[in-house]
Motif scaffolding. Structure first.
Motif, PDB file in Angstrom:
ATOM      1  N   GLN A 155     -19.084  17.449  13.017  1.00 47.63           N
ATOM      2  CA  GLN A 155     -19.529  16.590  11.922  1.00 47.63           C
ATOM      3  C   GLN A 155     -20.855  17.078  11.352  1.00 47.63           C
ATOM      4  OE1 GLN A 155     -19.605  12.689  13.668  1.00 47.63           O
ATOM      5  NE2 GLN A 155     -17.435  12.280  13.274  1.00 47.63           N
ATOM      6  N   ARG A 156     -21.770  17.467  12.235  1.00 46.51           N
ATOM      7  CA  ARG A 156     -23.058  17.991  11.758  1.00 46.51           C
ATOM      8  C   ARG A 156     -22.842  19.269  10.954  1.00 46.51           C
ATOM      9  NH1 ARG A 156     -24.967  16.357  16.915  1.00 46.51           N
ATOM     10  NH2 ARG A 156     -24.711  18.468  17.720  1.00 46.51           N
ATOM     11  N   GLN A 191     -22.547  21.955   5.833  1.00 49.32           N
ATOM     12  CA  GLN A 191     -21.750  22.728   4.877  1.00 49.32           C
ATOM     13  C   GLN A 191     -21.653  21.962   3.547  1.00 49.32           C
ATOM     14  OE1 GLN A 191     -20.626  25.756   5.041  1.00 49.32           O
ATOM     15  NE2 GLN A 191     -19.453  25.757   3.159  1.00 49.32           N
ATOM     16  N   ALA A 192     -21.418  20.662   3.641  1.00 49.35           N
ATOM     17  CA  ALA A 192     -21.338  19.842   2.425  1.00 49.35           C
ATOM     18  C   ALA A 192     -22.665  19.876   1.679  1.00 49.35           C
ATOM     19  CB  ALA A 192     -20.948  18.410   2.778  1.00 49.35           C
ATOM     20  N   ARG A 193     -23.781  19.807   2.411  1.00 52.76           N
ATOM     21  CA  ARG A 193     -25.090  19.859   1.765  1.00 52.76           C
ATOM     22  C   ARG A 193     -25.296  21.197   1.071  1.00 52.76           C
ATOM     23  NH1 ARG A 193     -29.651  22.117   2.304  1.00 52.76           N
ATOM     24  NH2 ARG A 193     -29.157  23.097   4.273  1.00 52.76           N
ATOM     25  N   THR A 202     -23.017  21.141  -2.005  1.00 56.41           N
ATOM     26  CA  THR A 202     -23.386  20.191  -3.065  1.00 56.41           C
ATOM     27  C   THR A 202     -24.769  20.445  -3.634  1.00 56.41           C
ATOM     28  OG1 THR A 202     -24.159  18.593  -1.423  1.00 56.41           O
ATOM     29  CG2 THR A 202     -21.891  18.355  -2.209  1.00 56.41           C
ATOM     30  N   GLU A 203     -25.635  21.096  -2.887  1.00 54.66           N
ATOM     31  CA  GLU A 203     -26.987  21.346  -3.386  1.00 54.66           C
ATOM     32  C   GLU A 203     -26.971  22.168  -4.664  1.00 54.66           C
ATOM     33  OE1 GLU A 203     -30.448  23.838  -1.497  1.00 54.66           O
ATOM     34  OE2 GLU A 203     -30.287  21.892  -0.486  1.00 54.66           O
ATOM     35  N   PRO A 204     -26.248  23.294  -4.710  1.00 50.40           N
ATOM     36  CA  PRO A 204     -26.203  24.038  -5.980  1.00 50.40           C
ATOM     37  C   PRO A 204     -25.536  23.229  -7.095  1.00 50.40           C
ATOM     38  CG  PRO A 204     -25.438  25.430  -4.170  1.00 50.40           C
ATOM     39  CD  PRO A 204     -25.611  24.043  -3.634  1.00 50.40           C
TER      40      PRO A 204
END
Length: 170
Positions: A60-61, A66-68, A71-73
């Motif tokens: 989960q971490r 990975q999601a961060r 989604t950051e770009p």
């Protein structure tokens, strides 16, 4: 014989009691071993579940990280697009203001054109003689002498002199 039986009976009873005691101890040991095996299974299952939970939390971490990262770009791109959109809205307002000014200028020029058309119509309605006098007045303003006025505008000498004297008084 009874004595023999009794004497053996006592030993036999004691042996049977000892044997029964051993059987009870063996059963107790067996049950204890079964309990240990169950506990070992529960502990192993708990350890496996804890390891699975830890692995799941780690997964989960990792997924959150990975999601961060993904989604950051996208978030930065969204901010950039919003900034461009804001700039385009500002440019649109400026263009609308420019169009308003152009419409005002167009209305003013339209009025000026109407005025010029009226003036042109008035000039066209003038007699040819008045056109000669207007042309002569312009030549006088430019410094023409009597002879030039007579030649250019086909005026008699006295009218040419009159125009020059009127212009010199101003």
């Amino acid at each position: 014989m009874e004595q023999i039986i009794l004497s053996h009976w006592l030993g036999l009873s004691l042996s049977l009691a000892a044997l029964a005691g051993v059987v009870v101890v063996l059963i107790a040991l067996y049950l204890h071993r079964q309990e240990q095996l169950k506990l070992t299974g529960v502990i192993a299952q708990s350890a496996a579940q804890a390891a699975g939970d830890a692995a799941e939390k780690a997964a989960q971490r990792a997924a959150a990280e990975q999601a961060r990262r993904v989604t950051e770009p996208v978030s930065e791109e969204q901010q950039y697009i919003m900034q461009q959109f804001s700039e385009l809205q500002q440019r649109q307002r400026e263009v609308e203001q420019s169009f308003a000014l152009l419409r005002q200028e167009q209305a003013r020029l339209s009025e000026l054109q109407d005025s010029l058309q009226q003036s042109q119509q008035q000039l066209e309605e003038q007699t040819p003689e008045s056109r000669f006098y207007q042309r002569a007045a312009k030549l006088v303003e430019k410094g023409a002498d009597v002879e030039e006025l007579m030649a250019e505008c086909e005026l008699p000498r006295n009218e040419a002199e009159l125009l020059i004297s009127l212009h010199s008084r101003r």
